[in-house]
Design a protein around this motif. Structure first.
Motif, PDB file in Angstrom:
ATOM      1  N   LYS A 150       1.116  -7.431  11.012  1.00  0.00           N
ATOM      2  CA  LYS A 150       0.496  -6.511  10.058  1.00  0.00           C
ATOM      3  C   LYS A 150       0.136  -7.236   8.773  1.00  0.00           C
ATOM      4  N   SER A 151       0.977  -8.171   8.359  1.00  0.00           N
ATOM      5  CA  SER A 151       0.716  -8.891   7.110  1.00  0.00           C
ATOM      6  C   SER A 151      -0.574  -9.698   7.199  1.00  0.00           C
ATOM      7  N   THR A 154      -3.467  -7.245   6.841  1.00  0.00           N
ATOM      8  CA  THR A 154      -3.635  -6.849   5.441  1.00  0.00           C
ATOM      9  C   THR A 154      -4.320  -7.947   4.636  1.00  0.00           C
ATOM     10  N   LYS A 155      -3.920  -9.208   4.874  1.00  0.00           N
ATOM     11  CA  LYS A 155      -4.567 -10.335   4.193  1.00  0.00           C
ATOM     12  C   LYS A 155      -6.050 -10.410   4.548  1.00  0.00           C
ATOM     13  N   ALA A 279      -2.991  -3.208  -1.157  1.00  0.00           N
ATOM     14  CA  ALA A 279      -1.777  -2.399  -1.265  1.00  0.00           C
ATOM     15  C   ALA A 279      -1.963  -1.056  -0.573  1.00  0.00           C
ATOM     16  N   ASN A 282      -1.723  -1.658   3.093  1.00  0.00           N
ATOM     17  CA  ASN A 282      -0.323  -1.876   3.463  1.00  0.00           C
ATOM     18  C   ASN A 282       0.441  -0.563   3.567  1.00  0.00           C
ATOM     19  N   ARG A 283       0.130   0.397   2.698  1.00  0.00           N
ATOM     20  CA  ARG A 283       0.815   1.696   2.743  1.00  0.00           C
ATOM     21  C   ARG A 283       0.535   2.426   4.053  1.00  0.00           C
ATOM     22  N   TRP A 285       0.364   1.191   6.934  1.00  0.00           N
ATOM     23  CA  TRP A 285       1.178   0.680   8.030  1.00  0.00           C
ATOM     24  C   TRP A 285       2.524   1.395   8.121  1.00  0.00           C
ATOM     25  N   LYS A 286       2.975   1.996   7.036  1.00  0.00           N
ATOM     26  CA  LYS A 286       4.281   2.669   7.052  1.00  0.00           C
ATOM     27  C   LYS A 286       4.289   3.812   8.045  1.00  0.00           C
TER      28      LYS A 286
END
Length: 314
Positions: A150-151, A154-155, A279, A282-283, A285-286
């Protein structure tokens, strides 16, 4: 959800997305709602390249470059055929929007003047070559064994959004055909990548994908008008007051109008910084962590794919 399970779910999902789009490219007939087979194939190659960029962090550089080059060259080989289609489409578009009021006879005569002569290789032959090239490589185009994180996604989205903001800034500073075309290429990547992620997330990312799609459509009209203007300028001379002269004036006027609208939309879409946008990604993905997307429902129209053994794409 363990990290291993996350990797497995993501790699399986992106492999399905990729091969769904490849299947569409290899289908002989244009899909529903598409302008033409040439348009379908060219759009499909761009969706796949956007997908490859999204998972680029899980592919090694050689593997990514080979796959990216394959689909880029396939799209380029069909450009002239697509430009000929654009001439007919943009003539109809200008009439529909009221920018011009040519009768059928005048429109037909302009189309005959502007459409380029057929190439030695026909369109069907060019499409067959593209499909053969893709088919020959398709067995190497698998993402299911990658460890997609996931990181990394996001990048990739931060990078895409930053490139969009830079392209927008360049277009505002100097709204040349080159800068507007580059902006359009970047917004299409953003649209396609958001589509891929929105098929995974339980809750789509607000209306950003729709905003990107709308802006891409406007920039697409601008690019079509640019193609038309280039063809018109190849006519020497363009008699003053002639239909061709009126068409050139209408194209300039409509392009200016669309450019102002695109800049207005861009100011809203790029109001966030790249870090704030990442950001927000990324949220999302929660919510995904609570769901294992083994069989996500994927609309039959989009696709996309970066650092693991190069052998996967050889």
């Amino acid at each position: 959800m363990t990290r291993k399970t996350e990797h497995t779910a993501l790699s399986a999902t992106f492999d399905r997305l990729l091969h769904q789009e490849i299947n569409l490219l290899l289908t002989p007939d244009a899909g529903p709602g598409e302008t033409s087979t040439v348009h379908t194939v060219r759009a499909g190659t761009k969706k796949i390249r956007a997908c490859l960029r999204l998972v680029r962090g899980s592919l090694d550089r050689i593997a990514f470059d080979k796959a990216n080059t394959l689909f880029r060259d396939c799209a380029k080989s069909l450009r002239t055929y697509r430009d000929n289609e654009v001439i007919s489409e943009v003539l109809a578009y200008l009439n529909e929007t009221g920018a011009t009021d040519f009768d059928t006879g005048e429109t037909d005569r302009l189309r005959e003047i502007l459409i380029a002569p057929p190439l030695p290789a026909g369109c069907d032959d060019a499409l067959a070559t593209v499909r053969n090239n893709i088919q020959a490589r398709r067995t190497a185009l698998h993402l299911s064994s990658l460890k997609i994180k996931k990181s990394d996604l996001t990048k990739a989205m931060r990078r895409t959004y930053r490139r969009n903001r830079n392209a927008f800034a360049n277009a505002v500073r100097e709204p040349s055909g080159i800068n507007l075309h580059e902006w359009r290429k970047q917004i299409k990547v953003l649209e396609y990548q958001l589509h891929d992620l929105n098929t995974i997330w339980p809750k789509p990312m607000d209306g950003t994908e729709d905003d990107a799609r709308h802006l891409a459509q406007i920039l697409g009209h601008i690019q079509d008008l640019t193609v038309l203007r280039k063809r018109l300028k190849q006519i020497r001379p363009v008699p003053e007051g002639s239909p061709a002269d009126s068409l050139l004036t209408a194209a300039r006027r409509q392009r200016r109008k669309l450019r102002n609208e695109a800049i207005r939309l861009g100011q809203a879409l790029y109001a966030r910084s790249a870090d704030d946008f990442a950001a927000d990604v990324n949220r999302h993905w929660k919510g995904w962590r609570q769901i294992l997307p083994a069989q996500p429902v994927i609309p039959p129209t989009k696709a996309r794919a970066r650092k693991t053994p190069a052998a996967h794409l050889h």
